[in-house]
Design a protein around this motif. Structure first.
Motif, mmCIF file in Angstrom:
data_model
loop_
_atom_site.group_PDB
_atom_site.id
_atom_site.type_symbol
_atom_site.label_atom_id
_atom_site.label_comp_id
_atom_site.label_asym_id
_atom_site.label_seq_id
_atom_site.Cartn_x
_atom_site.Cartn_y
_atom_site.Cartn_z
ATOM 1 N N UNK A 1 0.849 -1.185 0.000
ATOM 2 C CA UNK A 1 0.000 0.000 0.000
ATOM 3 C C UNK A 1 0.889 1.241 0.000
ATOM 4 N N UNK A 2 0.530 2.195 -0.840
ATOM 5 C CA UNK A 2 1.272 3.458 -0.869
ATOM 6 C C UNK A 2 0.944 4.236 0.404
ATOM 7 N N UNK A 3 1.981 4.585 1.169
ATOM 8 C CA UNK A 3 1.797 5.316 2.424
ATOM 9 C C UNK A 3 1.967 6.826 2.239
ATOM 10 N N UNK B 1 4.384 -6.525 -7.459
ATOM 11 C CA UNK B 1 3.339 -6.071 -6.527
ATOM 12 C C UNK B 1 3.467 -4.605 -6.124
ATOM 13 N N UNK B 2 4.693 -4.059 -6.122
ATOM 14 C CA UNK B 2 4.877 -2.641 -5.808
ATOM 15 C C UNK B 2 4.223 -1.781 -6.887
ATOM 16 N N UNK C 1 -3.039 1.070 -8.109
ATOM 17 C CA UNK C 1 -4.251 1.198 -7.283
ATOM 18 C C UNK C 1 -4.358 2.598 -6.690
ATOM 19 N N UNK C 2 -3.223 3.152 -6.302
ATOM 20 C CA UNK C 2 -3.207 4.496 -5.712
ATOM 21 C C UNK C 2 -3.600 5.550 -6.739
ATOM 22 N N UNK C 3 -3.261 5.308 -8.004
ATOM 23 C CA UNK C 3 -3.562 6.273 -9.076
ATOM 24 C C UNK C 3 -5.049 6.345 -9.386
ATOM 25 N N UNK D 1 4.480 0.338 1.976
ATOM 26 C CA UNK D 1 4.647 -0.600 3.099
ATOM 27 C C UNK D 1 4.053 -1.954 2.754
ATOM 28 N N UNK D 2 4.719 -2.995 3.228
ATOM 29 C CA UNK D 2 4.222 -4.366 3.109
ATOM 30 C C UNK D 2 3.879 -4.840 4.524
#
Length: 678
Positions: free
Chosen positions: A392-394, A420-421, A427-429, A500-501
């Motif tokens: 997930x983008x933090x 996966x990164x 997803x963040x976009x 973060x993972x």
């Protein structure tokens, strides 16, 4: 017949057709089970091991298996009663002999036939020959009840052995029932039943609640829950969203769903798992191979010693009686049968493979159970092995560019990657990356991506990528315990993403369990050292190395091997395949992960749980312990009764216990592993 000569091992599909040997070619360079590629042909259904035992799949009921022994036992009891209540005359003597022969035939004839078959194949000194000589010899000296009894108990033992083998196979063979033969295909508005093997890529399958999926595909419905036990060993529901991958063997739990087929029937993930399982029985452990070689040398020596026991005493014993010494020699032969060894040892390993399969662990051969039992160091990848690999983008930091533009340009480039990164950034976009032109994309292994986005050259990767292209960046980000994707646009540092993972729930317990059995833990990762150190500290891992390229991981494993340590490497990504192949035991973490790693690995943990690494080692240790117990039991009892038999202190009944009795005890010990909880 399964040939244990490693040069002639082949693999067969569920229909008995020989498959190409690509899997063995990939992994056998380290197991010495070299295999040549082979043409397609049919293999007989019934396979037997080198010891001559055939435990083929059978549709017989237990009563049918025991029927010859029941007939023989009944006739034997009548014959013994006849001996006790009727006077001995020449007529009754012939009736007596005939009756015992009839009692002998149901249990003795199959063994004599096997002896002839073995001789015809060039295997003269088999256990079948030993039993035939011993019992026919017993008839020759008038010991009819004992001659029948030896074959009777031997036949009963064989039935129990067959049942034990079938029980050992059941956990593995159950997988063969996980693939439906038919599926419901949508043809316009109509639902048509069709053979799964005839369904092509692109067709739409309708899956009702409770039905198993026959082929791999993409979910077209908005959401669905599946039981993934066939692939992971656990029945915990797995919820899938639209466009996510669903796999053959999954069971639909709730509503009717539609799935678009993406993989041919023979190429599905479950088909590959079944293929691996079927290959497993062909790869023998060193202990197994040694016992088989030993039996081939041991049996002719036993026959020679029996002849010596019978004949040699006439030169030294004054009151030599041929029948007495022949009886001793026959006892010696019965005692010497290597049944307990050549049956219980393979059964022990097969039980270990079955126990592993029951726990969601696929072991590709009994030799790997031996290897797991001796593992001293477990080397693990980080992402997808100890962590969930769900990023997930933090935080996003943009330099000389708007955050929105940095996100959409980077996400557009990441659409060309499967990492996966990259998925986390996309997803963040939230779709802002669509309709952006991306060209000239190059993936630089262990670094990141390079490409043109709307005409701008963009670099997206770790700090090593910036160093590679001599682009200066804010060095403070090197110390943050997060995964960082640094961005450069047109050779200028433009910002970064903090990602973060999450560590898997059972990762800490897995490391603690490994430490309890004195197994050292090492983590290797391409992620930066600060992130790797943070994970290693939380999990109490002994050593952790970050900033590694695939070739650096190979170097680290080679360095450990140079210390003469037995190493298992656990990974899930495509770039882990070389290290998986190099380790003594290569473990693929994720039956739903990289095909390349799964095919190269020796062991596949299907449910992604790190704790299963400890379970696999524990099963290997228990299997080896049971095998060694059986060897010790067989040799100890046989040695004692052999000495007693040669000295005339043991009868044929003690001989039966030393052979069939010990075999039965060894079998019961071997199947214990299938009842154990790991």
């Amino acid at each position: 017949m399964i040939n244990t000569d490693p040069k002639h091992q082949h693999k067969y599909d569920v229909n008995g057709k020989q498959l190409c040997c690509t899997l063995e070619e990939k992994i056998n360079s380290k197991t010495n089970n070299q295999t040549g590629c082979c043409s397609t042909h049919n293999e007989p259904e019934n396979h037997s091991d080198d010891d001559g035992h055939e435990h083929s799949e059978t549709n017989q009921s237990i009563f049918q298996m025991f029927l010859p022994a029941i007939i023989s036992f009944t006739l034997l009891l009548i014959a013994i009663g006849f001996d006790n209540y009727f006077p001995q005359t020449w007529f009754t003597a012939w009736v007596r002999i005939g009756w015992y022969i009839v009692a002998y035939i149901p249990v003795g004839l199959p063994v004599i036939k096997e002896a002839f078959e073995s001789i015809r194949k060039g295997e003269v000194f088999s256990e079948f020959l030993l039993m035939s000589i011993a019992t026919i010899g017993a008839f020759a000296i008038g010991e009819y009840p004992e001659g029948v009894a030896v074959m009777l108990f031997y036949a009963v033992g064989e039935v129990f052995q067959t049942l034990a083998v079938q029980r050992a196979k059941s956990n593995i063979k159950a997988l063969l029932d996980q693939r439906p033969d038919t599926a419901t295909v949508m043809e316009g508005e109509n639902a048509v039943s069709k053979k799964a093997s005839e369904i092509t890529i692109g067709e739409i399958i309708q899956l009702k609640p409770g039905e198993k999926l026959a082929l791999d595909g993409k979910l077209l419905s908005d959401t669905a829950s599946f039981n993934t036990a066939a692939l992971t060993g656990e029945s915990k529901p797995d919820t899938k969203q639209k466009d996510e991958t669903v796999l053959a063997g999954m069971i639909n739990l709730n509503t009717v769903v539609l799935v678009e087929v993406t993989t041919a029937y023979t190429d599905s993930k479950l088909s590959k798992i079944l293929e691996m399982v079927q290959e497993a029985t062909a790869k023998k452990a060193p202990t197994e191979l040694f016992i088989r070689k030993f039996a081939k040398i041991y049996t002719p020596i036993v026959v020679f010693l029996a002849i010596v026991i019978c004949v040699l005493p006439m030169l030294f014993v004054d009151n030599y009686v041929f029948s007495d010494w022949l009886y001793r020699a026959l006892i010696f032969l019965v005692i010497s049968c290597p049944c307990a060894l050549v049956i219980s040892i393979p059964l022990g390993y097969f039980g270990g493979i079955g126990a592993a399969s029951k726990n969601g662990i696929l072991v590709k051969g009994s030799n790997f159970l031996d290897i797991m039992a001796s593992i001293q160091v477990v080397v693990m990848d980080k992402t997808g092995t100890l962590t969930k690999g769900v990023f997930k983008v933090q935080k996003v930091v943009a330099m000389d560019i708007s955050e929105a533009d940095l996100v959409k340009f980077t996400a557009a480039l990441e659409t060309k990657s499967t990492h996966p990164v990259g998925t986390a950034i996309i997803e963040y976009a939230k779709g802002t990356e669509k309709n952006i032109t991306v060209t000239d994309v190059e993936e630089i292994a262990g670094h990141g991506l390079k490409g043109k986005v709307d005409g701008n050259e963009i670099l997206a990767g770790n700090v090593k990528l910036m160093k590679k292209f001599n682009i200066s960046y804010d060095v403070e980000i090197d110390n943050t315990p997060f995964t960082i994707i640094v961005i450069a646009i047109n050779q200028k540092y433009s910002g970064y993403f903090l990602i973060a993972d999450e560590i898997k729930e059972d990762a800490k317990e897995a490391i603690e369990s490994l430490h309890k059995i004195n197994v050292k833990t090492v983590m290797l990762s391409g992620d930066k050292q600060a992130v790797v150190d943070a994970v290693a500290k939380e999990l109490n891992i002994d050593q952790a190395f970050g900033d590694l390229l695939p070739e650096n991981k190979v170097e680290k494993v080679e360095a450990l091997k140079n210390e003469h340590l037995h190493i298992a490497f656990v990974g899930d990504g495509v770039n882990d395949a070389p290290v998986v192949a190099l380790a003594d035991a290569g473990i693929a973490m994720g039956g739903l992960g990289s095909d390349a790693t799964i095919e190269t690995a020796d062991i596949v943990i299907q449910n992604d749980q790190p704790y299963k690494i400890y379970t696999a080692i524990n099963i290997g240790k228990k299997t080896k312990q049971i095998v060694y117990q059986n060897i010790g039991l067989a040799f100890a009892v046989k040695a004692i009764v052999l000495v007693l038999g040669a000295g005339g202190l043991a009868t044929m009944w003690e001989a039966v216990f030393a052979d069939v009795g010990v075999a039965m005890l060894a079998i019961l010990n071997a199947i214990r592993i299938q009842r154990m909880k790991f």
